[in-house]
Design a protein around this motif. Structure first.
Motif, mmCIF file in Angstrom:
data_model
loop_
_atom_site.group_PDB
_atom_site.id
_atom_site.type_symbol
_atom_site.label_atom_id
_atom_site.label_comp_id
_atom_site.label_asym_id
_atom_site.label_seq_id
_atom_site.Cartn_x
_atom_site.Cartn_y
_atom_site.Cartn_z
ATOM 1 N N UNK A 34 0.858 -1.183 0.000
ATOM 2 C CA UNK A 34 0.000 0.000 0.000
ATOM 3 C C UNK A 34 0.894 1.233 0.000
ATOM 4 N N UNK A 35 0.688 2.149 -0.964
ATOM 5 C CA UNK A 35 1.565 3.305 -1.077
ATOM 6 C C UNK A 35 1.145 4.465 -0.188
ATOM 7 N N UNK A 36 -0.024 4.407 0.421
ATOM 8 C CA UNK A 36 -0.425 5.434 1.384
ATOM 9 C C UNK A 36 0.155 5.050 2.752
ATOM 10 N N UNK B 69 -1.429 -12.100 0.025
ATOM 11 C CA UNK B 69 -1.018 -10.802 -0.510
ATOM 12 C C UNK B 69 -2.211 -9.861 -0.402
ATOM 13 N N UNK B 70 -2.023 -8.755 0.309
ATOM 14 C CA UNK B 70 -3.038 -7.714 0.426
ATOM 15 C C UNK B 70 -2.463 -6.472 -0.238
ATOM 16 N N UNK B 71 -3.033 -6.111 -1.394
ATOM 17 C CA UNK B 71 -2.411 -5.068 -2.205
ATOM 18 C C UNK B 71 -3.418 -4.065 -2.732
ATOM 19 N N UNK B 72 -3.005 -2.790 -2.749
ATOM 20 C CA UNK B 72 -3.764 -1.754 -3.427
ATOM 21 C C UNK B 72 -3.699 -2.020 -4.933
ATOM 22 N N UNK B 73 -4.724 -1.611 -5.666
ATOM 23 C CA UNK B 73 -4.737 -1.845 -7.111
ATOM 24 C C UNK B 73 -3.756 -0.916 -7.816
ATOM 25 N N UNK B 74 -3.814 0.374 -7.491
ATOM 26 C CA UNK B 74 -2.969 1.356 -8.159
ATOM 27 C C UNK B 74 -1.816 1.768 -7.251
ATOM 28 N N UNK B 75 -0.583 1.467 -7.671
ATOM 29 C CA UNK B 75 0.616 1.829 -6.918
ATOM 30 C C UNK B 75 1.751 2.142 -7.884
ATOM 31 N N UNK B 76 2.744 2.928 -7.424
ATOM 32 C CA UNK B 76 3.928 3.153 -8.262
ATOM 33 C C UNK B 76 4.719 1.858 -8.444
ATOM 34 N N UNK C 123 5.141 -3.166 2.356
ATOM 35 C CA UNK C 123 5.813 -2.660 1.154
ATOM 36 C C UNK C 123 5.166 -1.339 0.765
ATOM 37 N N UNK C 124 5.989 -0.314 0.515
ATOM 38 C CA UNK C 124 5.475 1.024 0.235
ATOM 39 C C UNK C 124 5.158 1.257 -1.236
ATOM 40 N N UNK C 125 5.548 0.355 -2.115
ATOM 41 C CA UNK C 125 5.223 0.488 -3.533
ATOM 42 C C UNK C 125 5.298 -0.882 -4.201
ATOM 43 N N UNK C 126 4.960 -0.911 -5.477
ATOM 44 C CA UNK C 126 4.899 -2.183 -6.182
ATOM 45 C C UNK C 126 6.241 -2.854 -6.360
ATOM 46 N N UNK C 127 7.297 -2.070 -6.592
ATOM 47 C CA UNK C 127 8.619 -2.663 -6.799
ATOM 48 C C UNK C 127 9.149 -3.307 -5.516
ATOM 49 N N UNK C 128 8.944 -2.639 -4.382
ATOM 50 C CA UNK C 128 9.369 -3.222 -3.111
ATOM 51 C C UNK C 128 8.589 -4.503 -2.831
#
Length: 410
Positions: free
Chosen positions: A304-306, A345-352, A327-332
């Motif tokens: 999640x990038x927030x 895996x719990x992930x936001x849809x839109x991330x850098x 993880x603060x972004x998709x690459x991490x």
């Protein structure tokens, strides 16, 4: 956890207003793509139109800010009371006020997203007569509600609709401010089937539509305002009809407004008839062979990038006994996935870096049994419950409750 609430509500308000303004601005900028040979007068008219549109957007932003200032004030006062409560009862009352503020804020963002035509709808076969009767009961119970006479034909065909959105459409049309400000005569509601699709369809056969009409005697109504009755205004009471029209359009229908010489204001709602495939709800699918879901505490990768939302979600999951790696972004998140060892895996849809669906694909490639939960605050077509279910993922819409999210990990 309480320190997160007010910034979260403020972030929701800012994001919602930014999204509306961005979409509107994109539409307006296209106005200036004029040929060089356009006359000076035409250019002047275009600029005046642009100025009027910008003024309308500013008023809309001001109305949203006003509403969120009230919500934040309530949340801030309740937070102070919760921190200084002298009893558990007082603390519980303050927390309930905070939860109510969150619900109100979420309701505003839903209406904004509907107005922007940006959020996804989940169509299922809906019996319009039944839903309309339920909506009328809700409206009739409200203080100051007008009397309502119904003429609903039995055996209406089902419509392809999102039940929650369709109920909101009915409430917004039947509870519009013009109807509420009139007095005397009751609101008349009728429902029947109609076709072909539009009056200009000629003799060619067209799809069957369900027509729902609502009318009331409204003497003194400004006849000229019919042409912009579906345009949003400064007052929140002017949002109802624009949102209703947007909901109808996104269901493949439309709304027509008319005002007769006798002083009757009428709205005709047209919705396409016919069953639709039921879209999956936000419920957990059956566990895959080898999946760790339902076996107790899980090791969860949270992407999640927030920063605030990620921190609070991680604390909530750890409180329930789950192990969480952030993880603060998709690459991490992609690097952490490569190391393996995760149950979910719990992930936001839109991330850098990488999107949630891209991470889900990589997670499943390395561990077919991993549970995937995708989160989104705005469905833009990239992912929705139906698409997620087809891929064997879970999907949860923001803002979500803790109980709903935790239920996906049980």
């Amino acid at each position: 956890m309480h320190d997160f609430i007010i910034p979260a509500l403020l972030a929701i308000a800012a994001a919602a207003v930014f999204f509306i303004l961005r979409r509107r601005r994109r539409r307006d900028t296209r106005i200036f793509d004029l040929p060089r040979c356009a006359s000076h007068e035409k250019t002047r008219e275009t600029r005046l139109y642009h100025d009027a549109q910008m003024e309308a957007m500013a008023r809309l932003a001001g109305a949203v800010a006003h509403q969120f200032n009230n919500i934040l004030s309530v949340a801030g006062a309740a937070l102070h009371l919760a921190r200084n409560a002298e009893s558990e009862a007082a603390r519980a009352e303050a927390l309930e006020a905070i939860e109510s503020s969150i619900r109100n804020g979420a309701g505003i963002t839903r209406r904004l997203l509907t107005l922007s035509r940006g959020n996804a709808i989940r169509k299922t076969p809906v019996e319009p007569g039944t839903l309309l009767r339920e909506t009328l009961k809700i409206l009739s119970s409200r203080p100051g509600a007008p009397a309502i006479n119904t003429r609903l034909r039995d055996g209406l065909p089902a419509v392809q609709a999102d039940p929650l959105e369709l109920s909101r459409l009915f409430q917004y049309v039947l509870g519009n401010r013009e109807f509420l400000s009139a007095s005397g005569e009751p609101v008349v509601v009728e429902a029947s089937s109609a076709g072909p699709a539009r009056p200009d369809a000629g003799d060619a056969p067209g799809p069957l539509f369900v027509k729902i009409s609502a009318s009331r005697l409204c003497r003194g109504f400004d006849r000229d305002s019919i042409r912009d009755i579906f345009e949003p205004g400064l007052e929140t009471s002017r949002w109802t009809l624009p949102i209703a029209y947007s909901i109808a359009k996104r269901h493949g229908g439309w709304i027509e407004a008319s005002y007769s010489r006798a002083g009757v204001l009428a709205f005709d709602i047209y919705l396409p008839a016919g069953p639709a495939e039921s879209a999956p709800e936000e419920s957990a699918p059956a566990a895959r062979p080898g999946s760790a879901a339902g076996t107790g505490p899980l090791r969860v990768l949270l992407a999640e990038d927030d920063d605030d939302l990620r921190a609070m979600t991680a604390r909530m999951l750890r409180l329930e006994g789950h192990g969480v790696v952030e993880a603060a972004d998709g690459l991490e998140a992609e690097e952490l996935l490569a190391a393996g060892g995760f149950d979910a895996l719990l992930s936001d849809v839109m991330m850098p870096g990488r999107t949630g669906p891209e991470l889900a694909e990589r997670a499943r490639a390395g561990n077919p049994g991993i549970r995937v939960i995708l989160m989104s605050g705005h469905s833009d077509g990239r992912m929705d419950p139906a698409r997620a279910a087809a891929l064997g993922y879970l999907f949860i819409q923001k803002p979500y409750s803790a109980d709903r999210l935790l239920g996906f990990l049980r």
